[in-house]
Design a protein around this motif. Structure first.
Motif, PDB file in Angstrom:
ATOM      1  N   ALA A 217      47.402 -15.196 -35.632  1.00  0.00           N
ATOM      2  CA  ALA A 217      46.034 -15.510 -35.225  1.00  0.00           C
ATOM      3  C   ALA A 217      45.072 -15.304 -36.391  1.00  0.00           C
ATOM      4  N   ALA A 218      45.292 -14.250 -37.166  1.00  0.00           N
ATOM      5  CA  ALA A 218      44.442 -14.001 -38.340  1.00  0.00           C
ATOM      6  C   ALA A 218      44.618 -15.103 -39.375  1.00  0.00           C
ATOM      7  N   PHE A 219      45.841 -15.602 -39.507  1.00  0.00           N
ATOM      8  CA  PHE A 219      46.084 -16.696 -40.446  1.00  0.00           C
ATOM      9  C   PHE A 219      45.263 -17.926 -40.057  1.00  0.00           C
ATOM     10  N   THR A 220      45.276 -18.273 -38.770  1.00  0.00           N
ATOM     11  CA  THR A 220      44.507 -19.422 -38.294  1.00  0.00           C
ATOM     12  C   THR A 220      43.020 -19.226 -38.539  1.00  0.00           C
ATOM     13  N   ALA A 221      42.528 -18.033 -38.222  1.00  0.00           N
ATOM     14  CA  ALA A 221      41.105 -17.758 -38.396  1.00  0.00           C
ATOM     15  C   ALA A 221      40.703 -17.767 -39.869  1.00  0.00           C
ATOM     16  N   THR A 222      41.572 -17.264 -40.727  1.00  0.00           N
ATOM     17  CA  THR A 222      41.247 -17.152 -42.156  1.00  0.00           C
ATOM     18  C   THR A 222      41.324 -18.496 -42.861  1.00  0.00           C
ATOM     19  N   THR A 223      42.341 -19.301 -42.531  1.00  0.00           N
ATOM     20  CA  THR A 223      42.588 -20.541 -43.270  1.00  0.00           C
ATOM     21  C   THR A 223      42.021 -21.789 -42.590  1.00  0.00           C
ATOM     22  N   GLY A 224      41.745 -21.691 -41.286  1.00  0.00           N
ATOM     23  CA  GLY A 224      41.281 -22.869 -40.570  1.00  0.00           C
ATOM     24  C   GLY A 224      42.364 -23.895 -40.319  1.00  0.00           C
ATOM     25  N   THR A 225      43.618 -23.511 -40.462  1.00  0.00           N
ATOM     26  CA  THR A 225      44.744 -24.417 -40.205  1.00  0.00           C
ATOM     27  C   THR A 225      45.564 -23.884 -39.041  1.00  0.00           C
ATOM     28  N   ARG A 226      46.295 -24.805 -38.356  1.00  0.00           N
ATOM     29  CA  ARG A 226      47.022 -24.401 -37.141  1.00  0.00           C
ATOM     30  C   ARG A 226      48.452 -24.944 -37.128  1.00  0.00           C
ATOM     31  N   HIS A 251      48.312 -16.333 -25.020  1.00  0.00           N
ATOM     32  CA  HIS A 251      47.134 -16.939 -24.391  1.00  0.00           C
ATOM     33  C   HIS A 251      45.848 -16.323 -24.930  1.00  0.00           C
ATOM     34  N   GLU A 252      45.832 -15.016 -25.041  1.00  0.00           N
ATOM     35  CA  GLU A 252      44.642 -14.319 -25.521  1.00  0.00           C
ATOM     36  C   GLU A 252      44.300 -14.698 -26.956  1.00  0.00           C
ATOM     37  N   LEU A 253      45.317 -14.868 -27.802  1.00  0.00           N
ATOM     38  CA  LEU A 253      45.092 -15.182 -29.214  1.00  0.00           C
ATOM     39  C   LEU A 253      44.987 -16.684 -29.475  1.00  0.00           C
ATOM     40  N   ASP A 254      45.201 -17.504 -28.438  1.00  0.00           N
ATOM     41  CA  ASP A 254      45.124 -18.961 -28.555  1.00  0.00           C
ATOM     42  C   ASP A 254      46.079 -19.478 -29.632  1.00  0.00           C
ATOM     43  N   LEU A 255      47.344 -19.049 -29.551  1.00  0.00           N
ATOM     44  CA  LEU A 255      48.368 -19.494 -30.491  1.00  0.00           C
ATOM     45  C   LEU A 255      49.184 -20.634 -29.899  1.00  0.00           C
ATOM     46  N   LEU A 256      49.739 -21.464 -30.766  1.00  0.00           N
ATOM     47  CA  LEU A 256      50.616 -22.556 -30.353  1.00  0.00           C
ATOM     48  C   LEU A 256      52.055 -22.103 -30.600  1.00  0.00           C
ATOM     49  N   VAL A 257      52.702 -21.626 -29.546  1.00  0.00           N
ATOM     50  CA  VAL A 257      54.025 -21.010 -29.659  1.00  0.00           C
ATOM     51  C   VAL A 257      55.006 -21.718 -28.740  1.00  0.00           C
ATOM     52  N   ALA A 258      56.213 -21.950 -29.240  1.00  0.00           N
ATOM     53  CA  ALA A 258      57.313 -22.470 -28.423  1.00  0.00           C
ATOM     54  C   ALA A 258      58.561 -21.667 -28.734  1.00  0.00           C
ATOM     55  N   THR A 259      59.439 -21.543 -27.745  1.00  0.00           N
ATOM     56  CA  THR A 259      60.661 -20.762 -27.925  1.00  0.00           C
ATOM     57  C   THR A 259      61.882 -21.606 -27.567  1.00  0.00           C
ATOM     58  N   ALA A 260      63.009 -21.219 -28.138  1.00  0.00           N
ATOM     59  CA  ALA A 260      64.313 -21.802 -27.803  1.00  0.00           C
ATOM     60  C   ALA A 260      65.366 -20.765 -28.149  1.00  0.00           C
ATOM     61  N   SER A 261      66.589 -21.003 -27.703  1.00  0.00           N
ATOM     62  CA  SER A 261      67.668 -20.057 -27.995  1.00  0.00           C
ATOM     63  C   SER A 261      68.881 -20.798 -28.539  1.00  0.00           C
ATOM     64  N   PRO A 298      48.838 -28.723 -40.967  1.00  0.00           N
ATOM     65  CA  PRO A 298      49.682 -27.986 -41.915  1.00  0.00           C
ATOM     66  C   PRO A 298      48.973 -26.765 -42.478  1.00  0.00           C
ATOM     67  N   ALA A 299      49.752 -25.792 -42.874  1.00  0.00           N
ATOM     68  CA  ALA A 299      49.203 -24.568 -43.462  1.00  0.00           C
ATOM     69  C   ALA A 299      48.535 -24.860 -44.792  1.00  0.00           C
TER      70      ALA A 299
END
Length: 328
Positions: A217-226, A251-261, A298-299
């Motif tokens: 979340a800090a990365f997104t806020a600092t860089t403006g990239t997602r 949800h609280e940090l508004d991150l775009l996360v997906a999981t798989a195994s 992109p980052a």
């Protein structure tokens, strides 16, 4: 394919879990060797510096039309100390050959980049450190997932792993905020999925995985990239436990996360195995994730700077002219 010169000299230099093939006790003529290496050989040298260790099957997947063709060339490169190799001990059966950068390969890479081998982070004990590292299974798991993604371009020309940065390269760029296991760009047609990868083997407490999220979340806020964050677990049971633990924080940090195994991804990690981390989510492909998250970008920090060298620039995930070399 050019034949390498008869090895005049190479010495064994490190005890390994299992010694695979002895080499002549002579000194390699690196200048002569360099003239007989193909572009694909040189690409592999750079790949092993970037990603530390690749198995025979992973190298074959990326760069050769068959296992037999790959084995033949890899044996030759090993004989000339361009590569080193080992086989981890297993409780049953036998492990595939694991390749790392060899002494001649390190010397050659240093010469091509105007550095010395110590600057590369390579020394005579490098392969031993990899072979006995407690992170070996984790590192191989990351490389297994991403080599499958990269090799998809051989059979599906509209897809490509455009970029693959190792944990070390990602740390060089963003280590003051986050330390992902990899960063990559997956393209399918006109859809691009830039993502960080957390490869989760189950060795960490769920709370420790959750503690990494504020950094993203800090990365997104600092860089403006997602970029997206993909979390890959060993089993579906672990995946479900992790999703339950992380849902509120994501949800609280508004991150775009997906999981798989690994129970699902096996040899087709681009497939419909990835579930966005929100209620009622169903599993989709990597390409569908890019559509599902229109805010992706992109980052930052990928553009070359004056401080970059041939060693810090990204290595292409596939060798040059991979398709035209397929028969050699």
């Amino acid at each position: 394919m050019p034949a390498l010169p008869r090895p005049a000299s190479v010495s064994r230099y490190v005890a390994r879990a299992v010694t695979t093939r002895p080499r002549p006790h002579h000194r390699t003529n690196v200048a002569l060797l360099a003239r007989n290496l193909t572009d694909r050989d040189l690409w592999l040298v750079h790949m092993l510096h970037e990603h530390r260790v690749l198995t025979t099957h992973q190298v074959t997947r990326l760069a050769y039309p068959s296992l037999r063709t790959a084995q033949r060339r890899l044996r030759t490169l090993h004989q000339h100390a361009v590569l080193d190799s080992f086989r981890p001990l297993t409780t049953s059966g036998s492990a595939p050959e694991h390749y790392a950068l060899g002494p001649a390969g390190a010397t050659l890479l240093a010469a091509r980049t105007g550095l010395d081998t110590t600057t590369l982070g390579w020394d005579a004990s490098a392969t031993g450190r990899i072979a006995y590292s407690p992170c070996l299974a984790h590192d191989l798991g990351v490389n297994e997932l991403l080599t499958h993604l990269a090799a998809r371009a051989h059979t599906a020309p509209t897809t490509a792993l455009r970029l693959w940065l190792s944990e070390r390269s990602a740390a060089r760029r963003w280590g003051d905020i986050i330390r992902p296991d990899a960063y990559a760009h997956w393209r399918h047609g006109d859809r691009l999925l830039p993502f960080f990868l957390e490869y989760e083997t189950g060795s960490q407490a769920l709370a420790r995985v959750e503690a990494k999220l504020p950094g993203y979340a800090a990365f997104t806020a600092t860089t403006g990239t997602r970029p997206a964050l993909l979390i890959h677990t060993r089993t579906q049971c672990r995946d479900q436990a992790l999703r339950h633990r992380l849902a509120g924080t994501v949800h609280e940090l508004d991150l775009l996360v997906a999981t798989a195994s690994a129970d699902l991804t096996t040899t087709t990690p681009w497939g419909p195995w990835w579930a966005p981390l929100h209620p009622d989510a169903h599993r989709v492909t990597l390409a569908e994730l890019a559509t599902h998250w229109p805010r992706l970008s992109p980052a930052t920090g990928l553009e070359p700077t004056d401080t970059d060298t041939a060693l810090t620039r990204p290595v292409p995930p596939l060798p040059p002219l991979a398709r035209t070399q397929a028969g050699t």
